[in-house]
Design a protein around this motif. Sequence first.
Motif, PDB file in Angstrom:
ATOM      1  N   LEU A 187       1.015  -1.242  -0.055  1.00 41.44           N
ATOM      2  CA  LEU A 187       0.067   0.004   0.123  1.00 41.44           C
ATOM      3  C   LEU A 187       0.829   1.132   0.134  1.00 41.44           C
ATOM      4  O   LEU A 187       0.710   2.066  -0.838  1.00 41.44           O
ATOM      5  CB  LEU A 187      -1.047  -0.111   1.190  1.00 41.44           C
ATOM      6  N   PRO A 188       1.830   1.537   1.074  1.00 39.66           N
ATOM      7  CA  PRO A 188       2.629   2.704   0.774  1.00 39.66           C
ATOM      8  C   PRO A 188       3.519   2.596  -0.330  1.00 39.66           C
ATOM      9  O   PRO A 188       3.546   3.859  -0.916  1.00 39.66           O
ATOM     10  CB  PRO A 188       3.662   2.642   1.894  1.00 39.66           C
ATOM     11  N   ALA A 189       3.976   1.705  -0.955  1.00 40.60           N
ATOM     12  CA  ALA A 189       4.599   1.642  -2.159  1.00 40.60           C
ATOM     13  C   ALA A 189       3.782   2.255  -3.450  1.00 40.60           C
ATOM     14  O   ALA A 189       4.345   2.591  -4.493  1.00 40.60           O
ATOM     15  CB  ALA A 189       5.363   0.190  -2.667  1.00 40.60           C
ATOM     16  N   SER A 190       2.545   1.763  -3.392  1.00 40.54           N
ATOM     17  CA  SER A 190       1.619   2.228  -4.512  1.00 40.54           C
ATOM     18  C   SER A 190       0.835   3.709  -4.490  1.00 40.54           C
ATOM     19  O   SER A 190       0.566   4.284  -5.103  1.00 40.54           O
ATOM     20  CB  SER A 190       0.283   1.240  -4.468  1.00 40.54           C
TER      21      SER A 190
ATOM     22  N   PHE B 217      -1.416   8.392  -6.598  1.00 39.49           N
ATOM     23  CA  PHE B 217      -1.650   9.755  -6.748  1.00 39.49           C
ATOM     24  C   PHE B 217      -1.530  10.188  -8.273  1.00 39.49           C
ATOM     25  O   PHE B 217      -2.377  11.250  -8.635  1.00 39.49           O
ATOM     26  CB  PHE B 217      -0.697  10.619  -6.177  1.00 39.49           C
ATOM     27  N   THR B 218      -0.707   9.654  -9.041  1.00 40.78           N
ATOM     28  CA  THR B 218      -0.655  10.012 -10.449  1.00 40.78           C
ATOM     29  C   THR B 218      -2.129   9.678 -11.277  1.00 40.78           C
ATOM     30  O   THR B 218      -2.436  10.417 -11.782  1.00 40.78           O
ATOM     31  CB  THR B 218       0.364   9.049 -11.090  1.00 40.78           C
ATOM     32  N   GLY B 219      -2.622   8.587 -10.851  1.00 43.19           N
ATOM     33  CA  GLY B 219      -4.129   8.212 -11.071  1.00 43.19           C
ATOM     34  C   GLY B 219      -5.090   9.256 -10.748  1.00 43.19           C
ATOM     35  O   GLY B 219      -6.010   9.648 -11.317  1.00 43.19           O
ATOM     36  N   LEU B 220      -4.797   9.700  -9.395  1.00 43.37           N
ATOM     37  CA  LEU B 220      -5.684  10.471  -8.982  1.00 43.37           C
ATOM     38  C   LEU B 220      -5.984  11.817  -9.582  1.00 43.37           C
ATOM     39  O   LEU B 220      -6.948  12.479  -9.724  1.00 43.37           O
ATOM     40  CB  LEU B 220      -5.779  10.458  -7.368  1.00 43.37           C
ATOM     41  N   LYS B 221      -4.731  12.500  -9.895  1.00 38.99           N
ATOM     42  CA  LYS B 221      -4.718  13.600 -10.569  1.00 38.99           C
ATOM     43  C   LYS B 221      -5.194  13.568 -12.046  1.00 38.99           C
ATOM     44  O   LYS B 221      -5.974  14.654 -12.343  1.00 38.99           O
ATOM     45  CB  LYS B 221      -3.194  14.219 -10.702  1.00 38.99           C
ATOM     46  N   MET B 222      -5.126  12.410 -12.634  1.00 42.80           N
ATOM     47  CA  MET B 222      -5.871  12.257 -14.000  1.00 42.80           C
ATOM     48  C   MET B 222      -7.337  12.432 -13.701  1.00 42.80           C
ATOM     49  O   MET B 222      -7.934  13.085 -14.674  1.00 42.80           O
ATOM     50  CB  MET B 222      -5.211  10.977 -14.566  1.00 42.80           C
ATOM     51  N   THR B 223      -7.690  11.467 -12.672  1.00 39.57           N
ATOM     52  CA  THR B 223      -9.116  11.355 -12.562  1.00 39.57           C
ATOM     53  C   THR B 223      -9.592  12.711 -12.138  1.00 39.57           C
ATOM     54  O   THR B 223     -10.758  13.072 -12.485  1.00 39.57           O
ATOM     55  CB  THR B 223      -9.279  10.130 -11.349  1.00 39.57           C
ATOM     56  N   ALA B 224      -9.171  13.498 -11.352  1.00 35.55           N
ATOM     57  CA  ALA B 224      -9.606  14.663 -10.862  1.00 35.55           C
ATOM     58  C   ALA B 224     -10.004  15.648 -12.007  1.00 35.55           C
ATOM     59  O   ALA B 224     -10.920  16.350 -11.932  1.00 35.55           O
ATOM     60  CB  ALA B 224      -8.449  15.407 -10.027  1.00 35.55           C
ATOM     61  N   THR B 225      -9.048  15.585 -12.953  1.00 32.07           N
ATOM     62  CA  THR B 225      -9.504  16.571 -14.131  1.00 32.07           C
ATOM     63  C   THR B 225     -10.617  16.039 -15.131  1.00 32.07           C
ATOM     64  O   THR B 225     -11.194  16.696 -15.628  1.00 32.07           O
ATOM     65  CB  THR B 225      -8.180  16.982 -15.173  1.00 32.07           C
ATOM     66  N   TYR B 226     -10.394  14.829 -15.212  1.00 32.38           N
ATOM     67  CA  TYR B 226     -11.576  13.896 -16.034  1.00 32.38           C
ATOM     68  C   TYR B 226     -12.851  13.920 -15.427  1.00 32.38           C
ATOM     69  O   TYR B 226     -13.783  14.146 -16.102  1.00 32.38           O
ATOM     70  CB  TYR B 226     -11.208  12.341 -16.033  1.00 32.38           C
ATOM     71  N   SER B 227     -12.908  13.972 -13.981  1.00 30.78           N
ATOM     72  CA  SER B 227     -14.162  14.112 -13.559  1.00 30.78           C
ATOM     73  C   SER B 227     -14.893  15.326 -13.894  1.00 30.78           C
ATOM     74  O   SER B 227     -16.301  15.300 -14.005  1.00 30.78           O
ATOM     75  CB  SER B 227     -13.948  13.877 -12.035  1.00 30.78           C
TER      76      SER B 227
ATOM     77  N   ALA C 202      -5.467  17.614  -5.639  1.00 27.79           N
ATOM     78  CA  ALA C 202      -4.861  16.137  -5.674  1.00 27.79           C
ATOM     79  C   ALA C 202      -3.365  16.216  -5.498  1.00 27.79           C
ATOM     80  O   ALA C 202      -2.795  15.497  -4.627  1.00 27.79           O
ATOM     81  CB  ALA C 202      -5.231  15.430  -6.887  1.00 27.79           C
ATOM     82  N   ALA C 203      -2.882  17.272  -5.882  1.00 24.09           N
ATOM     83  CA  ALA C 203      -1.377  17.332  -6.138  1.00 24.09           C
ATOM     84  C   ALA C 203      -0.895  17.809  -4.608  1.00 24.09           C
ATOM     85  O   ALA C 203      -0.003  17.324  -4.008  1.00 24.09           O
ATOM     86  CB  ALA C 203      -0.601  18.440  -6.911  1.00 24.09           C
ATOM     87  N   LEU C 204      -1.950  18.539  -3.894  1.00 21.21           N
ATOM     88  CA  LEU C 204      -1.414  18.945  -2.623  1.00 21.21           C
ATOM     89  C   LEU C 204      -1.530  17.858  -1.582  1.00 21.21           C
ATOM     90  O   LEU C 204      -0.910  17.645  -0.659  1.00 21.21           O
ATOM     91  CB  LEU C 204      -2.707  20.082  -2.046  1.00 21.21           C
TER      92      LEU C 204
ATOM     93  N   ILE D 121       2.771  11.832   0.915  1.00 18.07           N
ATOM     94  CA  ILE D 121       4.128  11.237   0.717  1.00 18.07           C
ATOM     95  C   ILE D 121       5.157  12.100   1.135  1.00 18.07           C
ATOM     96  O   ILE D 121       5.695  12.981   0.526  1.00 18.07           O
ATOM     97  CB  ILE D 121       4.339  10.945  -0.867  1.00 18.07           C
ATOM     98  N   ARG D 122       5.514  11.935   2.600  1.00 18.10           N
ATOM     99  CA  ARG D 122       6.550  12.906   3.023  1.00 18.10           C
ATOM    100  C   ARG D 122       7.944  12.350   3.085  1.00 18.10           C
ATOM    101  O   ARG D 122       8.923  12.924   3.714  1.00 18.10           O
ATOM    102  CB  ARG D 122       5.946  13.373   4.361  1.00 18.10           C
ATOM    103  N   TRP D 123       7.847  11.055   2.868  1.00 14.12           N
ATOM    104  CA  TRP D 123       9.116  10.168   3.096  1.00 14.12           C
ATOM    105  C   TRP D 123      10.411  10.365   2.166  1.00 14.12           C
ATOM    106  O   TRP D 123      11.379   9.956   2.357  1.00 14.12           O
ATOM    107  CB  TRP D 123       8.782   8.752   3.440  1.00 14.12           C
ATOM    108  N   ARG D 124       9.776  10.994   0.864  1.00 10.64           N
ATOM    109  CA  ARG D 124      10.855  10.921  -0.377  1.00 10.64           C
ATOM    110  C   ARG D 124      11.941  12.166   0.176  1.00 10.64           C
ATOM    111  O   ARG D 124      11.521  13.263   0.557  1.00 10.64           O
ATOM    112  CB  ARG D 124      10.294  11.166  -1.475  1.00 10.64           C
ATOM    113  N   PRO D 125      13.276  11.911  -0.071  1.00 10.82           N
ATOM    114  CA  PRO D 125      14.179  12.790   0.406  1.00 10.82           C
ATOM    115  C   PRO D 125      13.688  14.393  -0.617  1.00 10.82           C
ATOM    116  O   PRO D 125      13.668  14.084  -1.921  1.00 10.82           O
ATOM    117  CB  PRO D 125      15.442  12.289  -0.324  1.00 10.82           C
TER     118      PRO D 125
END
Lengths: 263, 264
Positions: free
Chosen positions: A171-174, A179-189, A239-241, A247-251
């Motif tokens: 789940l965390p790895a996905s 979020f890539t999918g969510l950003k697409m969906t947000a505009t499609y909607s 969605a980007a926010l 995802i705060r763990w990325r350097p």
Amino acid sequence: MDNNIWPRRALLPVLTLVGFVLLWQACCALFKVDPWILPAPSSIARNMWEDAPRLSGQLWFTLRLALKGLGLGIAFGVAAALLFHLIPGVRAALSPLIIITQNIPLIALGPLLIVWFGFGILPKLILLVLVCFFPVAWSMLAGLGQAEPHLREYLSMIGATRWEVLRRLELPASLPSFFTGLKMTATYSVTAVIVAEWLGASDGIGHYLVLKSKGYDTAGVFSAIICIVALALAFYGLAALLEKLAIRWRPARRGAAQGGRGA
Amino acid sequence: MSESERSAKLEVSGVSMSYVRDRRRRLVLDRLSLNVMAGEFVTLIGPSGSGKSTLFRLIGGVERPDEGSIRISGREIAGERGHISYMPQQASLFPWMSVAGNISSALTTAGVGAKEAAALASQWLERIGLGDVAKEYPHVLSGGMQQRVSFLRALLMPRDVMCLDEPFAALDALTRAEMQAWLLGLWEAERRSVLFVTHSIEEALTLSDRIYVLSRAPARVLREIRIPFPRPRRADVWKEPEFVRLKEEVLELLQKGAEADHAL
């Protein structure tokens, strides 16, 4: 650091946009274009100002419908991704059906849904869910399968349960793919909700758009378009926010050397 | 049952394993037998590709051997997971969990209650001098520090055998020597039963009570060597003449193994 760089990066696109609007205004004045063919930006702005109460009411209606559809679509998308991931065979069995639903044009599907389910909210929600769930489901499914092999190996060596592997690793790895999918969906909607309202509604920006275009009120049509684009941008931004918060763990801003790979 | 069998924590006896690759069956482990006593540090050393990782997967229960038995604390566990703690070559910390969370979540997998796991993690991180990064994400740590966390995670899991799979192979020489001394100190205080894999003869001789020298695949035990240096062991034990002699012995065995392979 972030605050210093942002305005400079935004400067160029903003200048382009302002230049474009000025050029448009100048052309309309210079060539005396009829307002029902192409209204000048100033007359669109005036129309929006004068019609603001009605526009905002319609926008609010559209926003609520889009949020409902988006919420349901995300829920279905996540559920589908988990189902496909956890139960082997389901994916192979159902993907043809799902691909087919994604290939039917909305314009064709909408009227059918209205014939089957009437003019209420149900056919609109079905249409929205069909559009919204797919990007979320497909990108999340890819993310669930892409978890780092050495982390997977570690978990199996210490005897972690299937549930622990899902919760601690997959789940965390996905999340980045989700979020890539969510950003697409947000505009499609937003596009989908406009189509739904276009086909049969007594409220909403889509309905407003139909009325204005039938009355050759081109300034009104452009006002609606501006509202739609603004709504889509706002959804994308939200969605980007959310992605940034989740995802705060990325350097910070350095290549994804250790953490998750970049999407 | 004899006295020695009773205190054996891990017993691998007559284990064979083969894989099918390119439609040909390849034997990886050939009736391999070894054991680890309670509180003993045992090292496997052998050429790369001698099936050490396969052996670990069998002991971890991820795969099942073709034949032979694997017992932990006297109980047959072949094909059963959840009996060992494990430290892999890469630190394998979860990037989305805090340093302390990485440790405590592994402990809950081993059946420790969530509260106790969190307390143990923070208490031990404090003890190894990483208390102030306990709440950070692992990417802020250097490679050596990540391996310390990974070792602590394996040490704290309440399991009978710790399996360490070339844990220092990815570190630079200086960090590696530092880590060996650090691990030696911590292990000698805790005295867990350890099965350790390495390519480095010095590392094996410095850390172990006993080493098994393995042949090339299919892996057999070429020789079992008891390391005579007393505990607690000094990190500069490599200066002893006996150390040099043992190193030559192991090196010769490994070379002979390689030659035999060429002769085929």
